[in-house]
Design a protein around this motif. Structure first.
Motif, PDB file in Angstrom:
ATOM      1  N   TYR A  41      -7.751  -1.941  -5.859  1.00 19.62           N
ATOM      2  CA  TYR A  41      -7.065  -0.755  -6.355  1.00 19.62           C
ATOM      3  C   TYR A  41      -7.974   0.264  -7.062  1.00 19.62           C
ATOM      4  O   TYR A  41      -7.548   1.388  -7.303  1.00 19.62           O
ATOM      5  CB  TYR A  41      -5.953  -1.167  -7.322  1.00 19.62           C
ATOM      6  CG  TYR A  41      -4.911  -2.050  -6.685  1.00 19.62           C
ATOM      7  CD1 TYR A  41      -4.080  -1.567  -5.674  1.00 19.62           C
ATOM      8  CD2 TYR A  41      -4.750  -3.378  -7.082  1.00 19.62           C
ATOM      9  CE1 TYR A  41      -3.127  -2.379  -5.087  1.00 19.62           C
ATOM     10  CE2 TYR A  41      -3.789  -4.195  -6.500  1.00 19.62           C
ATOM     11  CZ  TYR A  41      -2.982  -3.691  -5.499  1.00 19.62           C
ATOM     12  OH  TYR A  41      -2.041  -4.495  -4.907  1.00 19.62           O
ATOM     13  N   GLU A  42      -9.199  -0.118  -7.403  1.00 20.86           N
ATOM     14  CA  GLU A  42     -10.038   0.781  -8.190  1.00 20.86           C
ATOM     15  C   GLU A  42     -11.375   1.091  -7.524  1.00 20.86           C
ATOM     16  O   GLU A  42     -12.290   1.587  -8.168  1.00 20.86           O
ATOM     17  CB  GLU A  42     -10.281   0.162  -9.573  1.00 20.86           C
ATOM     18  CG  GLU A  42      -9.003  -0.068 -10.366  1.00 20.86           C
ATOM     19  CD  GLU A  42      -9.249  -0.837 -11.654  1.00 20.86           C
ATOM     20  OE1 GLU A  42     -10.430  -0.930 -12.060  1.00 20.86           O
ATOM     21  OE2 GLU A  42      -8.285  -1.346 -12.245  1.00 20.86           O
ATOM     22  N   TYR A  79      -8.254  -7.212  -8.220  1.00 18.02           N
ATOM     23  CA  TYR A  79      -7.581  -5.926  -8.366  1.00 18.02           C
ATOM     24  C   TYR A  79      -8.524  -4.733  -8.505  1.00 18.02           C
ATOM     25  O   TYR A  79      -8.247  -3.673  -7.941  1.00 18.02           O
ATOM     26  CB  TYR A  79      -6.591  -5.982  -9.535  1.00 18.02           C
ATOM     27  CG  TYR A  79      -5.286  -6.657  -9.191  1.00 18.02           C
ATOM     28  CD1 TYR A  79      -5.217  -7.609  -8.170  1.00 18.02           C
ATOM     29  CD2 TYR A  79      -4.109  -6.361  -9.869  1.00 18.02           C
ATOM     30  CE1 TYR A  79      -4.035  -8.247  -7.859  1.00 18.02           C
ATOM     31  CE2 TYR A  79      -2.914  -6.990  -9.545  1.00 18.02           C
ATOM     32  CZ  TYR A  79      -2.884  -7.933  -8.545  1.00 18.02           C
ATOM     33  OH  TYR A  79      -1.701  -8.557  -8.222  1.00 18.02           O
ATOM     34  N   SER A 117     -11.868  -2.460   2.355  1.00 12.44           N
ATOM     35  CA  SER A 117     -10.853  -1.653   1.672  1.00 12.44           C
ATOM     36  C   SER A 117      -9.854  -1.054   2.662  1.00 12.44           C
ATOM     37  O   SER A 117      -9.335   0.044   2.460  1.00 12.44           O
ATOM     38  CB  SER A 117     -11.512  -0.522   0.865  1.00 12.44           C
ATOM     39  OG  SER A 117     -12.342  -1.058  -0.135  1.00 12.44           O
ATOM     40  N   ASP A 171       0.823  -1.209   0.000  1.00 16.45           N
ATOM     41  CA  ASP A 171       0.000   0.000   0.000  1.00 16.45           C
ATOM     42  C   ASP A 171       0.858   1.260   0.000  1.00 16.45           C
ATOM     43  O   ASP A 171       0.422   2.312  -0.474  1.00 16.45           O
ATOM     44  CB  ASP A 171      -0.930   0.008   1.209  1.00 16.45           C
ATOM     45  CG  ASP A 171      -1.979  -1.090   1.130  1.00 16.45           C
ATOM     46  OD1 ASP A 171      -2.477  -1.347   0.016  1.00 16.45           O
ATOM     47  OD2 ASP A 171      -2.287  -1.699   2.166  1.00 16.45           O
TER      48      ASP A 171
END
Length: 258
Positions: free
Chosen positions: A132-133, A128, A227, A49
């Motif tokens: 990440y999104e 992912y 998250s 991260d």
């Protein structure tokens, strides 16, 4: 807990280092391989991260900027499958994890190629976007692809207890890290895939699964659900594989007594 109550031991390899992140199934596969062979090396936690896998030091080791990264003296290997087969071939003489006969070895190689070319890309495609999104769910196509993976694995287990045959091999260790992670996102239907479900239940009771896979699997699950980033206060690096095994087994035993 079955085999998880086995006595811990370890052969120290002070000239070997593993850079890893517990939430990565690829890293957990290497850690399970280490624990299954009772090998203890220096392990360094990398906070992905914070981009620690992209520092100049890590790029010098692995230009692809991926984890895990393994170093044995001057030899550097950056693919989890290659690391696992190297460890088994170099430091394990029994031939159980990595069969020495060409036929048995080819079966394990076939499974490792399937994991690297089919299962892992499907894991990345599903996970992912969430990690990440800021995506909040697994997309329908990814669900279908993962279900297809479960169907393939169910067929591979026909008349088999383990993927490699009569006992667990590197096939089972590598599959365990990835499939247990997929199961977090798309739970395995026990009625539809009884052999795969039974296999996952059986391998999850192995000592190396308890010590090397459970913590990272829980971390991945928290990341998918909330998250949340990794807590730096949990970092204890570098440390030996043996120290990690002891700590994880201790925590697992404490959870069982609650």
């Amino acid at each position: 807990m079955g085999s998880a109550t086995s006595r811990l031991s370890g052969t120290g390899l002070k000239h070997c280092t593993l850079w890893k992140a517990d939430r990565s199934p690829a890293c957990r596969a290497v850690m399970m391989a280490l624990d299954s062979m009772n090998l203890s090396i220096t392990e360094v936690d990398i906070n992905m991260d914070k981009g620690e896998h992209r520092t100049q030091e890590m790029i010098n080791l692995n230009p692809l900027q991926t984890l895990p990264v393994f170093k044995d003296r001057e030899l550097v290997i950056c693919d989890s499958h290659a690391i696992c087969t190297y460890l088994a071939g170099r430091y394990c003489d029994s031939g159980r994890l990595l069969p020495q006969d060409p036929g048995g070895r080819s079966i394990v190689d076939q499974h490792l190629h399937y994991n690297s070319s089919i299962i892992y890309p499907r894991f990345k495609a599903a996970a992912y976007p969430i990690i990440y999104e800021s995506c909040n769910f697994v997309m329908p196509q990814q669900i279908a692809d993962i279900d297809g993976t479960y169907s393939d694995l169910e067929c591979m287990l026909y008349k088999r207890t383990w993927f490699g045959g009569s006992w667990a091999t590197l096939s089972d260790i590598v599959f365990a890290s990835t499939v247990s992670t997929l199961n977090v996102m798309v739970p395995i239907d026990k009625e539809k895939y009884p052999r795969l479900s039974s296999w996952l239940y059986r391998i999850s009771d192995e000592l190396y699964f308890v010590t090397a896979n459970r913590k990272g699997l829980c971390e991945f699950s928290r990341r998918i659900d909330c998250s949340s980033v990794f807590d730096d206060t949990e970092f204890k690096c570098p440390r030996s594989s043996l120290a990690r095994r002891g700590q994880q087994l201790k925590e697992s035993n404490l959870e069982e007594t609650r």
